[in-house]
Design a protein around this motif. Structure first.
Motif, PDB file in Angstrom:
ATOM      1  N   ILE A  79      -3.125 -13.251 -30.934  1.00 35.73           N
ATOM      2  CA  ILE A  79      -2.973 -11.810 -30.765  1.00 35.73           C
ATOM      3  C   ILE A  79      -3.861 -11.097 -31.759  1.00 35.73           C
ATOM      4  O   ILE A  79      -3.811 -11.377 -32.951  1.00 35.73           O
TER       5      ILE A  79
ATOM      6  N   GLN B   6       1.139  -5.793 -29.825  1.00 32.53           N
ATOM      7  CA  GLN B   6       0.793  -6.401 -28.543  1.00 32.53           C
ATOM      8  C   GLN B   6       1.962  -7.164 -27.909  1.00 32.53           C
ATOM      9  O   GLN B   6       1.773  -7.808 -26.890  1.00 32.53           O
TER      10      GLN B   6
ATOM     11  N   ARG C 267       4.282 -11.540 -25.241  1.00 35.68           N
ATOM     12  CA  ARG C 267       2.964 -10.913 -25.186  1.00 35.68           C
ATOM     13  C   ARG C 267       2.832 -10.023 -23.959  1.00 35.68           C
ATOM     14  O   ARG C 267       3.259 -10.376 -22.857  1.00 35.68           O
TER      15      ARG C 267
ATOM     16  N   THR D  68      -4.300  -6.397 -23.247  1.00 37.15           N
ATOM     17  CA  THR D  68      -4.439  -5.985 -24.643  1.00 37.15           C
ATOM     18  C   THR D  68      -4.501  -4.469 -24.697  1.00 37.15           C
ATOM     19  O   THR D  68      -5.409  -3.859 -24.135  1.00 37.15           O
TER      20      THR D  68
END
Length: 204
Positions: free
Chosen positions: A29, A36, A43, A47
């Protein structure tokens, strides 16, 4: 002297790696001061560049729409998982969530489904706020014993469900435009189906 330089070079490389990335659940990350992952450490499927994606306008629930829906549910609902994108257009936007498109044929623009979170004072307050001349609310329904509001406009191409979660509201919106748009009933069916697929993951 050579040994000392080698040790220093190795330590420097480790330091650079630690400063440029970290790992949550084994995923690299970027560390740029930008979050994020959701509250569970999962996750995001993209992004984000928005440092204020999570903010005081949408922190009333830990539910994260972008990670709340499972890939198997997207496939079952004929939604293209690869089409996922952040619902936020600007940094610090009130609503937090994601948008997907359906794997649809026979139309120039595929239908879309979004799910967003925004703080509020409950479903009744949302109804009062959205009570303009073009707004209509269908009869509430129950999904998993929870009250769900259904909001439509006077024009076609939109239908949204509203579910309370903590001190926030989770809104699932099905929309479509183009040469052969889906009608309101079809869009409401999709919004309700998406809500059914995710409501168990929304804290009450």
């Amino acid at each position: 002297m050579t040994l000392i330089r080698r040790i220093c070079a190795g330590l420097l490389a480790l330091l650079v790696a630690a400063l440029t990335s970290c790992s949550v659940d084994g995923s690299a990350i970027p560390v740029q001061g930008i979050r994020q992952v959701d509250d569970r450490g999962v996750r995001l499927p993209f992004t984000t560049k928005h440092s204020q994606r999570w903010n005081t306008a949408n922190d009333g629930t830990e539910y994260e729409p972008c990670t709340g829906v499972q890939l198997r549910d997207l496939s079952r609902l004929n939604i293209d998982a690869r089409s996922v994108r952040d619902a936020a257009k600007t940094n610090g936007q009130t609503l937090r969530g994601c948008i997907w498109t359906y794997e649809e044929t026979g139309t120039d623009i595929p239908p879309s489904i979004s799910q967003t979170v925004g703080n509020g004072k409950g479903l009744d307050a949302a109804k009062a706020r959205r009570s303009g001349p073009q707004d209509s609310w269908l009869d509430d329904i129950l999904i998993a014993s929870r009250r769900v509001g259904i909001h439509v406009y006077s024009f076609e191409g939109y239908c949204a469900t509203y579910v309370e979660s903590g001190t926030a509201t989770v809104i699932s919106t099905a929309s479509h435009s183009g040469t052969h748009p889906l009608n309101r009933e079809q869009l409401c069916e999709r919004a309700i189906a998406f809500t059914k697929a995710t409501i168990d993951r929304m804290p009450e």
